[in-house]
Design an enzyme around this catalytic site. Sequence first.
Site, mmCIF file in Angstrom:
data_model
loop_
_atom_site.group_PDB
_atom_site.id
_atom_site.type_symbol
_atom_site.label_atom_id
_atom_site.label_comp_id
_atom_site.label_asym_id
_atom_site.label_seq_id
_atom_site.Cartn_x
_atom_site.Cartn_y
_atom_site.Cartn_z
ATOM 1 N N ASP A 90 18.259 8.446 -7.193
ATOM 2 C CA ASP A 90 17.725 7.095 -6.999
ATOM 3 C C ASP A 90 17.034 6.608 -8.265
ATOM 4 O O ASP A 90 15.964 6.009 -8.212
ATOM 5 C CB ASP A 90 16.759 7.084 -5.814
ATOM 6 C CG ASP A 90 16.475 5.661 -5.314
ATOM 7 O OD1 ASP A 90 17.311 4.766 -5.562
ATOM 8 O OD2 ASP A 90 15.426 5.453 -4.677
ATOM 9 N N GLY A 119 5.969 1.905 2.428
ATOM 10 C CA GLY A 119 7.361 1.498 2.583
ATOM 11 C C GLY A 119 8.182 2.459 3.389
ATOM 12 O O GLY A 119 7.686 3.106 4.307
ATOM 13 N N LEU A 122 -1.904 2.604 -2.758
ATOM 14 C CA LEU A 122 -1.065 2.163 -3.865
ATOM 15 C C LEU A 122 0.233 1.538 -3.393
ATOM 16 O O LEU A 122 0.875 0.809 -4.131
ATOM 17 C CB LEU A 122 -0.750 3.356 -4.782
ATOM 18 C CG LEU A 122 -1.951 3.991 -5.487
ATOM 19 C CD1 LEU A 122 -1.515 5.234 -6.240
ATOM 20 C CD2 LEU A 122 -2.599 2.998 -6.425
ATOM 21 N N GLY A 123 0.662 1.840 -2.176
ATOM 22 C CA GLY A 123 1.910 1.252 -1.704
ATOM 23 C C GLY A 123 2.294 1.805 -0.352
ATOM 24 O O GLY A 123 1.757 2.810 0.115
ATOM 25 N N MET A 126 9.614 5.499 3.173
ATOM 26 C CA MET A 126 9.360 6.921 3.400
ATOM 27 C C MET A 126 7.909 7.220 3.738
ATOM 28 O O MET A 126 7.602 8.309 4.210
ATOM 29 C CB MET A 126 9.789 7.733 2.183
ATOM 30 C CG MET A 126 11.298 7.820 2.018
ATOM 31 S SD MET A 126 11.782 8.887 0.646
ATOM 32 C CE MET A 126 11.309 10.497 1.318
#
Length: 574
Positions: A147, A34, A31-32, A36
Amino acid sequence: MVDRAEPSEIFQALEADDPARVGAYELVARLGVGGMGKVYLSYTPAGRPVAIKVIRIELADDSEFRRRFHQEVTAAQRVHGLYTAPVIDSDTEVSQPWLATAFVPGPTLASAVARHGALPVPTVLLLTAGVAEALQAVHAAGLVHRDLKPSNVLLASDGPRVIDFGIARAADATSLTGTGVAVGTPAFMAPEQAAGRELGPATDVFALGQVATYAAKGAPAYGEGSSHAVLYRIVHEEPDLTAVPEALRPLLTRCLAKEPGERPSLAEVVDMCRAASGDSRLRRSEDWLPGIVAADITRHQAVPVQPAAGHPATVPVPPSPAHHAPTMSAVRLDASPLPPQGPPTHPRSAHPAQQVGHPYGGHLPGDAPGMTPPDGMAPGSVAPGNRRQNRGILVAAGVLGTLLLTAGGCAALLNTFDSKDSTTSGQNSAKGGGSTTRATPKLPRPKPVSYPSVQLPDGYHLEFADDPLQPRDSNYDDLYASCDVSWGCTLGSYDTKLVLLNNAEKGSLDTCRATTRYTDRIDQKQLSRGSQICVRTESGHIALLTYKGASAESDPSRYLTFDVKVWRNAVDPT
């Protein structure tokens, strides 16, 4: 950014370095990826889709991060709110910690606004009240979100969902943040966060005001531009509410007060939304979203088919995916004075609020530093000889039944992840489950070209495809310098990934390929003579910069000097 990213881009084929399982969860799609870690789609034994977030090994190796991550995940599991995506499982003791959250089918607020523009007042009021209620649940568990931004708010059919609450704190004081990376998205930070002061519930109220402003006008409350410039405006200037409907201005003005004590409580925010709507109950119907946004939810529900035991998942072949650009990377922040203005906005850049694609299906966790889930960015022209091609997601057919991208998709659920490359085999061990490793292809080893004593002046940039390597002033591309008399110089980038190496790391091609603690900004004060910086461009070039010094105060020009070594076409283009 504002590429109209289609949901089919959310469900990506598993790649060679992705694990097959995490704990008891068989992975179906990526799904992604980056700052972290990586986020995957899986299912519970009863068939409910979940998002699995696996932490990067560099973070997992940091003892302080691991300790904080355990604390924050434990606290996050106590959050029970109708407007939050709950954490349902985790393992913080394995070599690469992970957590599982409910999968919410629906676009992020960032994606919806980027695709369809500002939302109507009734929708913004319902959105703001729902997010306020979500934050009440987060604060009741002893957490501060830290965040909150449009990419961490999902738009479901029955209301918004807030994701990635509290987890950002885990990375806030690791050894990695000392090398140029800090947690948070500049355009949605509160003044106390930008200045490095103590954070509290009022910090989230300020961010809620920024999120609501973005929803109402389609742009951040403090404008666009470099991180320094935006943060300066957040600390010293008033928000730009001129394009915000009059009915929303009293609420947003109070939420965006500079002093935390002057901001309303979350209960007051809900009351103000009720008063502005004229409906004391803020009734939320099935059509709380504009029809064009609601239509996106249907497309986000087309998740890949759950695989049978021992068989890969399969999904329909989607049309060619749209252009995707990475989200803004995280930046280092401290209490030093902020510059009055930043460098000119890159023609191809977009404000971080618009970074569209969260890696979690319907939801995503927090840009980092872009991943951000990552939001789409509009492509632009580049200089000849440095033409960049953002490749669509490649579908690996024929490998174990091949997982293809779906025609439907969801915006992401945990923190936005922007960094996609890895040169080592990925492996995850989990509770009761083994680890799976896949071989990675051998990368080329081009011959390096050296450029001694390259002087990069204020307002100029380098393009590492150039030979000879000469500073340019026509446009900001691979790496630029921005200098100010009061705060010194900063190296910055838009699409290029920067890593400031620590003293234990030896600058080399292998080091620059392997390290992934990316940022888009490095300050001169972080450098000493001999400091080394890895630069990785979208075009696939890698450069190693060795800092030699800066211009003297008496010099009419301000510049930084580096010895530069470039390996061209050293990695696949992004």
